[in-house]
Design an enzyme around this catalytic site. Structure first.
Site, short mmCIF file in Angstrom:
data_model
loop_
_atom_site.label_atom_id
_atom_site.label_comp_id
_atom_site.label_asym_id
_atom_site.label_seq_id
_atom_site.Cartn_x
_atom_site.Cartn_y
_atom_site.Cartn_z
N CYS A 5 0.83 -1.07 0.10
CA CYS A 5 0.03 -0.01 0.03
C CYS A 5 0.93 1.36 0.24
O CYS A 5 1.90 1.16 0.69
CB CYS A 5 -0.99 -0.15 1.11
SG CYS A 5 -0.26 0.58 2.79
N GLU A 6 0.52 2.32 -0.72
CA GLU A 6 1.30 3.51 -1.04
C GLU A 6 1.14 4.18 0.37
O GLU A 6 1.97 5.42 0.38
CB GLU A 6 0.69 4.17 -2.18
CG GLU A 6 -0.47 4.88 -2.19
CD GLU A 6 -0.76 5.47 -3.69
OE1 GLU A 6 -0.40 4.88 -4.59
OE2 GLU A 6 -1.62 6.36 -3.55
N HIS A 7 0.26 4.00 1.44
CA HIS A 7 0.13 4.81 2.60
C HIS A 7 1.02 4.21 3.67
O HIS A 7 1.55 5.10 4.62
CB HIS A 7 -1.34 5.00 3.00
CG HIS A 7 -2.04 5.47 1.97
ND1 HIS A 7 -3.42 4.88 1.61
CD2 HIS A 7 -2.15 6.39 1.07
CE1 HIS A 7 -3.98 5.50 0.79
NE2 HIS A 7 -3.34 6.54 0.37
N HIS A 8 1.32 2.99 3.74
CA HIS A 8 2.24 2.51 4.72
C HIS A 8 3.40 1.58 4.34
O HIS A 8 4.15 1.19 5.32
CB HIS A 8 1.24 1.80 5.74
CG HIS A 8 0.12 2.33 6.30
ND1 HIS A 8 -1.12 2.51 5.62
CD2 HIS A 8 -0.17 3.13 7.48
CE1 HIS A 8 -1.97 3.11 6.46
NE2 HIS A 8 -1.29 3.51 7.42
N GLN A 67 -5.67 -0.34 -3.72
CA GLN A 67 -6.30 -1.38 -4.42
C GLN A 67 -7.50 -0.89 -5.41
O GLN A 67 -7.50 -1.55 -6.57
CB GLN A 67 -7.09 -2.28 -3.47
CG GLN A 67 -7.69 -3.52 -3.95
CD GLN A 67 -8.32 -4.35 -3.04
OE1 GLN A 67 -7.91 -4.42 -1.97
NE2 GLN A 67 -9.33 -5.13 -3.32
N HIS A 95 -5.34 -6.12 3.51
CA HIS A 95 -4.28 -5.13 3.93
C HIS A 95 -3.60 -5.21 5.27
O HIS A 95 -4.21 -4.88 6.34
CB HIS A 95 -5.00 -3.93 3.59
CG HIS A 95 -5.55 -3.53 2.30
ND1 HIS A 95 -4.92 -2.53 1.40
CD2 HIS A 95 -6.19 -4.25 1.38
CE1 HIS A 95 -5.52 -2.56 0.24
NE2 HIS A 95 -6.54 -3.60 0.44
N CYS A 144 -1.96 -3.25 6.59
CA CYS A 144 -1.57 -1.88 7.57
C CYS A 144 -3.07 -1.83 8.10
O CYS A 144 -3.23 -1.06 9.14
CB CYS A 144 -1.66 -0.58 6.53
SG CYS A 144 -2.98 -0.52 5.39
ZN LIG Z 1 -1.85 1.30 4.21
#
Ligand SMILES: [Zn+2]
Length: 191
Positions: free
Chosen positions: A83-86, A124, A152, A154
């Protein structure tokens, strides 16, 4: 990012070393001394999808299909993304369907484009749309349907801690969007 702005391997290893120091551990102890190099090699694998062009992968098509015009479905292609956030793992499966318009593509190519988009920083929803759009752009089929189901890490291994939860996303184009019967035929194949 242009090639000249791209950090080299030594810079990335130094960054990993910084993270290890920041945890409070000693990057020079035996167990950690090789870790920055290993992490960079792992990241090269996680993010190798930036080097490949999915539409080029799909571009070899076959036209000798005897007029085949029913649904083609590749089921349950496993993928691992981040994931590009975590930068946490996203682990799931993809179902890909299309109804050709005179041209088909080798089925292994459909699995490969899942792999190429997975090996990038992702959300996603975007990955689902990218897979469908690439097939639509290259094959111009009567329609495309893509469903992804993924866990996910995260949210399952940190943060809100909800293991066993998965996210389902879909993108329907052409007849998969316009015809409830076609959409239902596809969705009924996904368990
Ligand atoms: Zn994430």
């Amino acid at each position: 990012m242009s090639q000249s702005d791209r950090p080299d391997r030594a810079e990335v290893e130094a960054a990993v070393r910084t993270i290890i120091r920041w945890t409070g551990d000693d990057p020079d102890r035996d167990g950690l001394i090789e870790t920055p190099a290993r992490v960079v090699r792992a990241y090269e694998e996680y993010f190798r999808g930036y080097e490949e062009d999915p539409e080029a992968i799909l571009s070899k098509t076959f036209e000798e299909t005897e007029g085949y015009d029913e649904m083609i479905v590749l089921r349950g292609v496993r993928f691992e993304s981040h994931c590009e956030h975590h930068i946490a793992p996203i682990i799931g499966r993809a179902w890909i369907a299309y109804i050709p318009n005179g041209r088909v593509v080798g089925i292994s190519k459909l699995a490969r484009i899942v792999e190429v988009y997975a090996k990038r920083l992702q959300i996603q929803e975007k990955m689902t749309a990218q897979i469908a759009n690439a097939i639509d752009n290259v094959l111009s089929p009567q329609g495309v349907g893509v469903v992804l189901k993924a866990e996910h890490q995260c949210m399952t291994a940190r943060g809100i801690l909800k293991p066993g939860t998965d996210l389902v996303t879909s993108r329907m184009l052409g007849v998969f969007r316009d015809s409830p019967v076609t959409r239902q035929e596809f969705l009924s194949i996904i368990e």
